[in-house]
Write an enzyme that holds these catalytic residues in place. Structure first.
Site, PDB file in Angstrom:
ATOM      1  N   GLY A  57       2.021 -44.412   3.404  1.00 33.91           N
ATOM      2  CA  GLY A  57       1.525 -43.263   4.461  1.00 33.91           C
ATOM      3  C   GLY A  57       1.985 -42.115   4.389  1.00 33.91           C
ATOM      4  O   GLY A  57       3.867 -42.203   4.042  1.00 33.91           O
ATOM      5  N   HIS A 161       3.685 -48.047  11.955  1.00 29.44           N
ATOM      6  CA  HIS A 161       4.810 -47.130  11.482  1.00 29.44           C
ATOM      7  C   HIS A 161       4.184 -45.678  11.714  1.00 29.44           C
ATOM      8  O   HIS A 161       5.238 -45.353  11.709  1.00 29.44           O
ATOM      9  CB  HIS A 161       5.670 -48.203  10.025  1.00 29.44           C
ATOM     10  CG  HIS A 161       6.113 -46.666   8.724  1.00 29.44           C
ATOM     11  ND1 HIS A 161       7.907 -47.161   8.391  1.00 29.44           N
ATOM     12  CD2 HIS A 161       6.350 -45.214   8.374  1.00 29.44           C
ATOM     13  CE1 HIS A 161       8.021 -46.011   7.678  1.00 29.44           C
ATOM     14  NE2 HIS A 161       7.388 -45.004   8.249  1.00 29.44           N
ATOM     15  N   GLU A 162       2.816 -45.160  11.113  1.00 33.08           N
ATOM     16  CA  GLU A 162       2.646 -44.403  10.956  1.00 33.08           C
ATOM     17  C   GLU A 162       2.602 -43.309  11.585  1.00 33.08           C
ATOM     18  O   GLU A 162       3.203 -42.371  12.339  1.00 33.08           O
ATOM     19  CB  GLU A 162       1.469 -43.545  10.144  1.00 33.08           C
ATOM     20  CG  GLU A 162       1.528 -44.143   8.331  1.00 33.08           C
ATOM     21  CD  GLU A 162       3.167 -42.770   7.720  1.00 33.08           C
ATOM     22  OE1 GLU A 162       2.926 -42.614   8.519  1.00 33.08           O
ATOM     23  OE2 GLU A 162       3.651 -43.935   7.087  1.00 33.08           O
TER      24      GLU A 162
HETATM   25 CO    CO Z   1       7.770 -43.314   7.494  1.00 33.23          CO
END
Ligand code: CO
Length: 190
Positions: A57, A161-162
């Site tokens: 990502g 997370h992104e």
């Molecule tokens: Co990251």
């Protein structure tokens, strides 16, 4: 505009990935408002950069762009092929690139699970992070069209997370106060 996602070919330009604690990684982001060829080009280059890193990502702030946008692929294969003279070639295949523009996450249920995470902006650090098991994400594609997707497992982790990057957070912000301070101190000395 997003035709390059179907029958995806690994092509583009390599962008520089910023390392924590670069200011772009802790700054707020703004909505993407122009859905044009420039945006498609940016996403293409972000995917190219992500695959070659390699990572699963990459969010716009990681390349210094404070916009609500990230790319990911939790499915691609990475094979190391041994060549004569101790050389290696890395072969990437089975691409399944996804682009999320102006994403908004809703949690689905309250179950959480713990998995090890790393980040291209924090090389060499891997820690267990708690995330929601199941999420729903509303987002726009390269044409500005709205979509909704339910995700679990690896995809759910990666999206969370992104999406944190779009809010000026990195995964060490999700650790215990003690660990967080340890890493912040260590990384700001570099
Ligand atoms: Co990251």
């Amino acid at each position: 505009m997003d035709n390059f996602l179907k029958n995806y070919k690994l092509e583009g330009e390599s962008l520089a990935i910023l390392a924590y604690p670069h200011r772009a990684l802790t700054s707020p982001t703004s909505l993407v408002t122009e859905f044009n060829a420039e945006l498609a080009e940016l996403c293409k280059n972000m995917l190219y950069t992500m695959y070659n890193a390699p990572g699963i990502g990459l969010a716009a702030p990681q390349i210094g762009i404070s916009k609500k946008l990230f790319v990911l692929d939790v499915d691609f294969e990475r094979e190391i092929i041994e060549l004569p003279d101790d050389k290696q070639r890395i072969e990437l295949s089975d691409f399944n690139p996804q682009i999320f523009i102006n994403p908004v996450i809703e949690t689905v249920g309250s179950d959480k699970f713990i998995n090890q995470e790393g980040c291209l902006s924090l090389p060499g650090i891997f820690e267990d992070v708690e995330r929601y098991e199941k999420i729903k994400i509303n987002y726009q594609d390269l044409n500005g069209k709205h979509h909704s997707l339910e995700a679990d497992d690896m995809l759910a982790i990666c999206i969370q997370h992104e999406n944190d990057h779009l809010n000026g957070l990195v995964f060490i912000d999700r650790l215990s106060q003690l660990k967080k301070l340890f890493y912040k101190k260590k990384l700001s000395k570099k």
